[in-house]
Enzyme design. Structure first.
Site, PDB file in Angstrom:
ATOM      1  N   ALA A  81      -6.434 -34.150  12.056  1.00 39.57           N
ATOM      2  CA  ALA A  81      -7.531 -34.628  12.896  1.00 39.57           C
ATOM      3  C   ALA A  81      -8.877 -34.428  12.199  1.00 39.57           C
ATOM      4  O   ALA A  81      -9.702 -35.354  12.130  1.00 39.57           O
ATOM      5  CB  ALA A  81      -7.519 -33.919  14.249  1.00 39.57           C
ATOM      6  N   TYR A  82      -9.088 -33.249  11.655  1.00 41.67           N
ATOM      7  CA  TYR A  82     -10.349 -32.954  10.960  1.00 41.67           C
ATOM      8  C   TYR A  82     -10.570 -33.931   9.807  1.00 41.67           C
ATOM      9  O   TYR A  82     -11.648 -34.532   9.671  1.00 41.67           O
ATOM     10  CB  TYR A  82     -10.313 -31.517  10.446  1.00 41.67           C
ATOM     11  CG  TYR A  82     -11.454 -31.142   9.542  1.00 41.67           C
ATOM     12  CD1 TYR A  82     -12.717 -30.887  10.060  1.00 41.67           C
ATOM     13  CD2 TYR A  82     -11.271 -31.034   8.170  1.00 41.67           C
ATOM     14  CE1 TYR A  82     -13.773 -30.546   9.224  1.00 41.67           C
ATOM     15  CE2 TYR A  82     -12.312 -30.691   7.331  1.00 41.67           C
ATOM     16  CZ  TYR A  82     -13.561 -30.451   7.857  1.00 41.67           C
ATOM     17  OH  TYR A  82     -14.604 -30.114   7.027  1.00 41.67           O
TER      18      TYR A  82
END
Length: 254
Positions: A158-159
């Site tokens: 996600a990051y």
């Protein structure tokens, strides 16, 4: 102190890479406004350090993931510029604020996803948009990304995806702000030993050794390896560098 000094706004400037960037900017004769979310004492200490180097500086509270607060922040920023610098504009925006979550793709929650998106992508998008009237022509924007958009480690899906979006956005910003002479670049650090993401790398010798083993220069990065790169993009020497992704990783995962 003259009022002719350039001014940079550094989000998340009270610690880590933002703190280091603020110091590097000061060494290049650039004044700094830094933002912090909760760490007011740390931010005030950075301001004092910058002032001791002969620069003007200010610290302002900002939750970089709360877009509803941006209008009020910009009003306060305008006041600070007038009161401290007798100016209506600043010259460089450094979109540095951020945090990390290490979670496998299979178990990343929607809440974790949204929190990362709000700070690392949505917040950057709309804070920059709202700063445009205060950002001087012929200035610059530096967005922070990560080496994880080029190579992958489990737990960062996600990051890294948010930072991938920032890298694409950087090109569009450069294209659309070019007529105003505003350059937009992105700096992608490799693994840096700070308190980011809970300080896991900084506190884990085995992880440091692994990172060193896959890095051409043989060690993890330190904050001093990054701040100067960001600051250099705010100088005339790199004035023809635009819409570029500059990875500062010591040669990780080659």
């Amino acid at each position: 102190m003259t009022t002719s000094a350039k001014i940079a706004l550094v989000t998340g400037g009270s610690r880590g890479l933002g703190h280091n960037t603020a110091l590097a900017l000061a060494r290049k004769g650039i004044d700094v406004i830094l933002t912090y979310r909760k760490e007011k004492e740390q931010a005030d200490a950075v301001v004092a350090d910058l002032e001791s180097q002969g620069r003007k500086a200010a610290a302002m509270q900002l939750d970089a993931g709360d877009t509803a607060s941006f209008d009020a922040f910009l009003a306060r920023l305008s006041d600070v510029l007038k009161q401290t610098w007798n100016r209506d504009t600043f010259d460089y925006l450094i979109n540095n604020a951020g945090f990390g979550i290490n979670a496998p793709f299979a178990s990343t929650t929607e809440e974790q996803f949204d929190s990362l998106m709000n700070v690392h992508f949505k917040g950057v998008y709309f804070l920059t948009q709202k700063c445009l009237p205060l950002l001087a022509d012929n200035g610059g924007i530096v967005n922070l990304s990560t080496g994880l958009t080029r190579f992958s480690f489990e737990g960062s899906s996600a990051y890294a995806a948010m930072k991938g979006a920032i890298e694409v956005l950087t090109k569009y910003m450069a294209k659309e702000l070019g007529p105003r002479g505003i350059r937009v670049n992105v700096v992608a650090p490799g693994a840096i030993a700070t308190d980011f993401g809970g300080g896991r790398l900084k506190a884990t010798p085995a992880l440091q050794a692994h990172i060193g083993s896959v890095t051409a220069l043989g060690r993890p990065g330190q904050p001093d390896d990054i701040g100067g790169v960001v600051a250099a993009l705010c100088t005339d020497e790199l004035g023809w560098v635009n819409a570029q992704r500059i990875e500062a990783s010591g040669g990780m995962m080659l």
